[in-house]
Design an enzyme around this catalytic site. Sequence first.
Site, mmCIF file in Angstrom:
data_model
loop_
_atom_site.group_PDB
_atom_site.id
_atom_site.type_symbol
_atom_site.label_atom_id
_atom_site.label_comp_id
_atom_site.label_asym_id
_atom_site.label_seq_id
_atom_site.Cartn_x
_atom_site.Cartn_y
_atom_site.Cartn_z
ATOM 1 N N ARG A 169 0.927 -1.238 0.292
ATOM 2 C CA ARG A 169 0.069 -0.223 -0.140
ATOM 3 C C ARG A 169 0.852 1.417 -0.083
ATOM 4 N NH1 ARG A 169 -2.876 -3.832 2.893
ATOM 5 N NH2 ARG A 169 -1.315 -3.329 4.549
ATOM 6 N N GLU A 200 5.665 -11.046 14.308
ATOM 7 C CA GLU A 200 5.602 -11.657 16.569
ATOM 8 C C GLU A 200 5.370 -13.196 15.803
ATOM 9 O OE1 GLU A 200 1.401 -11.723 16.164
ATOM 10 O OE2 GLU A 200 0.625 -12.214 18.256
#
Length: 181
Positions: A64, A101
Amino acid sequence: MSLLADLDLKGLVRTIPDYPKPGVQFRDVTTLLGHANGFRACVEGLVAPFTNRRVEAVAGIEARGFILGGAVADRLRCGFVPIRKKGKLPAKAIGQDYELEYGIDVIEVHEDAIASGEPVLLVDDLIATGGTAEAAVKLLRRLNAEVIGATFVIELPDLGGCSRLTKLGVECHSLMTFTGD
Ligand code: AMP
């Protein structure tokens, strides 16, 4: 007249609960980008802190950051440099890893994309933990770029991304914040 003043930009962001996994509130900017004045206002807002600064290149983070970064580069009349996921750039590239993560990811930039000392502005749609943006700053600095700032549509302040960039000496701007998740 500024388009930003009249539009509820935050209201144009769609929130998708539990995407891509339970507990994540995904802030979807496609609804904002698909709105003609919303998109223009976004670009205007991203550019605003840097209109009187020397910027030679805008670096956008896949994917994006390409849409927004291309428009920002056009406004600032400078070139655009893509920062891509590993293995996507065709010419010789350098990579920088960063922690997710679960595991590690790598972003890359062409090694000849930026001349030494060039002032570069970093653009992406959203800053959360700042891990991606920090890796991008490190990558650009390895090319001896001068990272003059970073500009995002959305900041999730609870996750501390902008403070992380500020600690690295990078001026960080965002158009809106979402808190509490
Ligand atoms: P981070 O490295 O944690 O700052 O994450 C930033 C990158 O992950 C950006 O490229 C965002 O597009 C994406 N991202 C992280 N969290 C979200 C979220 N809640 N909604 C939408 N995109 C996100």
